[in-house]
Write a protein that holds these residues in place. Structure first.
Motif, short mmCIF file in Angstrom:
data_model
loop_
_atom_site.label_atom_id
_atom_site.label_comp_id
_atom_site.label_asym_id
_atom_site.label_seq_id
_atom_site.Cartn_x
_atom_site.Cartn_y
_atom_site.Cartn_z
N ARG A 314 49.46 -98.94 7.20
CA ARG A 314 50.35 -97.80 7.01
C ARG A 314 51.77 -98.20 7.37
O ARG A 314 51.98 -99.22 8.03
CB ARG A 314 49.89 -96.62 7.86
N PRO A 315 52.78 -97.42 6.99
CA PRO A 315 54.16 -97.76 7.35
C PRO A 315 54.32 -97.85 8.87
O PRO A 315 53.68 -97.12 9.62
CB PRO A 315 54.97 -96.59 6.78
N SER A 316 55.18 -98.76 9.31
CA SER A 316 55.41 -98.93 10.74
C SER A 316 56.07 -97.68 11.33
O SER A 316 56.58 -96.81 10.60
CB SER A 316 56.32 -100.13 10.98
N SER A 317 56.05 -97.59 12.66
CA SER A 317 56.63 -96.42 13.33
C SER A 317 58.09 -96.24 12.97
O SER A 317 58.56 -95.12 12.73
CB SER A 317 56.48 -96.58 14.86
N ARG A 318 58.84 -97.33 12.91
CA ARG A 318 60.25 -97.24 12.55
C ARG A 318 60.41 -96.82 11.09
O ARG A 318 61.30 -96.05 10.75
CB ARG A 318 60.93 -98.59 12.78
N ALA A 319 59.54 -97.34 10.23
CA ALA A 319 59.64 -97.02 8.80
C ALA A 319 59.34 -95.55 8.53
O ALA A 319 59.90 -94.97 7.59
CB ALA A 319 58.70 -97.90 8.00
N VAL A 320 58.47 -94.93 9.33
CA VAL A 320 58.11 -93.54 9.10
C VAL A 320 59.34 -92.64 9.16
O VAL A 320 59.53 -91.76 8.31
CB VAL A 320 57.05 -93.06 10.12
N ASN A 321 60.21 -92.87 10.14
CA ASN A 321 61.40 -92.03 10.23
C ASN A 321 62.36 -92.28 9.07
O ASN A 321 62.99 -91.35 8.56
CB ASN A 321 62.13 -92.27 11.56
N VAL A 322 62.45 -93.54 8.62
CA VAL A 322 63.30 -93.85 7.46
C VAL A 322 62.77 -93.12 6.23
O VAL A 322 63.55 -92.49 5.48
CB VAL A 322 63.34 -95.37 7.20
N VAL A 323 61.46 -93.19 6.01
CA VAL A 323 60.85 -92.53 4.87
C VAL A 323 61.03 -91.02 4.96
O VAL A 323 61.36 -90.35 3.98
CB VAL A 323 59.35 -92.88 4.77
N PHE A 324 60.83 -90.47 6.16
CA PHE A 324 61.00 -89.03 6.36
C PHE A 324 62.41 -88.58 6.00
O PHE A 324 62.61 -87.60 5.28
CB PHE A 324 60.69 -88.69 7.83
N GLN A 325 63.42 -89.32 6.49
CA GLN A 325 64.81 -88.92 6.26
C GLN A 325 65.21 -89.07 4.79
O GLN A 325 65.86 -88.19 4.22
CB GLN A 325 65.76 -89.75 7.15
N THR A 326 64.84 -90.19 4.17
CA THR A 326 65.23 -90.41 2.78
C THR A 326 64.54 -89.41 1.85
O THR A 326 65.16 -88.89 0.91
CB THR A 326 64.91 -91.84 2.33
N TYR A 327 63.28 -89.13 2.12
CA TYR A 327 62.54 -88.17 1.29
C TYR A 327 63.15 -86.78 1.39
O TYR A 327 63.38 -86.11 0.37
CB TYR A 327 61.07 -88.13 1.73
N HIS A 328 63.47 -86.34 2.59
CA HIS A 328 64.02 -85.00 2.76
C HIS A 328 65.46 -84.90 2.26
O HIS A 328 65.88 -83.83 1.80
CB HIS A 328 63.92 -84.57 4.23
N LEU A 329 66.19 -86.00 2.32
CA LEU A 329 67.54 -85.98 1.75
C LEU A 329 67.45 -85.85 0.23
O LEU A 329 68.24 -85.10 -0.38
CB LEU A 329 68.28 -87.26 2.13
#
Length: 459
Positions: A314-329
């Motif tokens: 699964r995506p790394s812990s750091r990547a999860v926040n990047v994915v969360f922010q880019t998706y919601h933007l």
């Protein structure tokens, strides 16, 4: 940084830069078809004049797009040799189809589009405009098909073992119509319509604010606004369909989109927030059970979370926040484009559209919004599927060229950054020059007689 991270950064940089231009050319191609169609239907010279002007812009975008796209194909061999061997039969067939059915069509008729005003009949020229627009879309089709296969592989078998394993096509059409290709393609094409139409809206809003070329600018603004409104509303539908497909075929990615960890809990839908991977929680504004409702039409149904997958899958812990922010933007910008387009249509209906200077100023800068949405949408899709380059089959770390050295990637990354920066500055300079010149000759605001046509690209 190690070789893998630098190679990923290099590829992300080159493709992100290239991805500025194809959506613009696809969207602008559709607007050009409407503009020239209006000219043929009405005979009004303002439509011919605006078509001539935007053809110049299209040619500039097309040229930069071709130049920046070639680099990525070389990177498959230099940086990702194992990947190239693994998916060569599949990715290669899609690239070949793009060259034969898309690029040849687009570039062939582009010559008539640019140089044919005095050499072919108006209907033949209009036909060439349609073919160029279709060619740009066909190009997107095959690239998205290849990328979608990496997300949801289908129609293949694996031959060989270990580092010599490779995917071989068993059913070409099953590969083309893999589970995610149609949804992802529709989402990409509609996003391209938004990019092209908002470019036209931005430039025409600038002209209206400056009280230049008013008749042409207002007519062009209305055409682009129609495309933008329809596309923004359609994007809401295609985005939902795409998210449903991710939930079915890439549940770990969907969980990363919303930062959802607990598989036994209902899934909230966040409007904005920040993930804390250590505490496995999100702080932000949310709709309780919103994601559960979108997926299951029930606010109480649990949704599979990141804890259902091994950490290495699964995506790394750091990547999860990047994915969360880019998706919601991406989602936030999509909703903003809907609101902006619908408001403008309402004011148009009321006959007050061009009286609202504040709204025109927003439109003058709105060209940035679809570009940002397209970029962050791509980031969320690609980072969200990590650690896989081919989902469930080939890890990104295993796809790297084995003989590649860190200093080689670093040097090429620096050189690409310099060259692409120069290209971008050149693009902005030429674009700004053409916009300032405008659709009407600087010596006269009068629209010239159509019998005195000159070459549109040389102006």
């Amino acid at each position: 940084m190690n070789t893998e991270i630098l190679s990923r950064i290099q590829f992300a940089f080159t493709i992100a830069f290239h991805y500025i231009y194809p959506p613009l050319s696809i969207g602008l191609g559709v607007v050009l078809v409407i503009m020239e169609g209006m000219y043929l239907r009405t005979g009004k010279q303002i439509y011919e004049q605006m078509t001539r002007f935007w053809i110049k812009i299209f040619a500039l975008i097309f040229g930069i797009g071709v130049a920046t796209g070639i680099v990525m194909e070389f990177e498959f061999g230099t940086n990702w040799a194992v990947y190239s061997r693994y998916v060569g039969d599949i990715f290669g067939s899609a690239l070949a189809a793009e060259g034969i059915f898309a690029f040849a069509l687009e570039s062939g008729f582009l010559g008539i589009l640019l140089f044919g005003w005095n050499r072919v009949s108006p209907r033949v020229h209009f036909f060439s405009t349609i073919m160029v627009a279709l060619g740009s879309m066909f190009s997107a089709i095959w690239i998205v098909v290849a990328n979608s296969w990496q997300q949801t592989p289908a129609g293949y078998r694996i031959e060989g073992e270990g580092m010599k394993a490779r995917a071989v096509i068993t059913d070409f059409w099953e590969m083309v119509f893999n589970p995610s290709s149609v949804d992802r393609l529709s989402h990409v094409i509609i996003g391209s319509f938004l990019a092209g139409s908002f470019l036209v809206l931005s430039v025409n809003a600038y002209y209206i604010l400056r009280k230049r070329h008013l008749e042409i600018a207002k007519a062009g603004f209305k055409i682009a606004l129609t495309v933008a409104t329809v596309a923004s509303l359609m994007q809401l539908f295609t985005g939902h369909r795409s998210a449903d497909g991710v939930a079915k075929h890439q549940p770990a990615k969907l969980a990363a989109f919303e930062g959802h960890y607990d598989s036994s809990a209902v899934a909230d839908m966040y409007l904005m927030g920040w993930t804390n991977a250590d505490k496995r929680e999100i702080t932000g504004l949310k709709i309780p059970g919103g994601l559960s409702f979108l997926l299951h039409q029930d606010f109480t149904t649990p949704v599979k979370g990141l804890d259902a997958f091994p950490k290495e899958d699964r995506p790394s812990s750091r990547a999860v926040n990047v994915v969360f922010q880019t998706y919601h933007l991406m989602v936030a910008i999509g909703m903003a484009l809907i609101g902006l387009s619908v408001l403008a249509v309402f004011l148009w209906w009321k006959g007050k559209l061009f009286e609202q200077k504040w709204l025109l100023q927003i439109f003058a800068w709105s060209v940035l919004l679809p570009q940002i949405a397209n970029q962050v949408g791509w980031y969320s899709a690609e980072i969200g599927r990590q650690p896989w380059v081919v989902y469930g089959l080939l890890r990104t770390s295993d796809a790297l060229s084995q003989s590649l050295k860190t200093e080689q990637v670093l040097f090429s990354l620096i050189m690409f950054t310099l060259v692409y920066t120069l290209l971008f500055v050149l693009f902005l300079y030429l674009l700004n020059k053409k916009i300032k010149h405008g659709p009407v000759d600087t010596h006269s605001e009068a629209i010239p007689d159509s019998s005195k046509r000159d070459n549109p690209i040389l102006n």
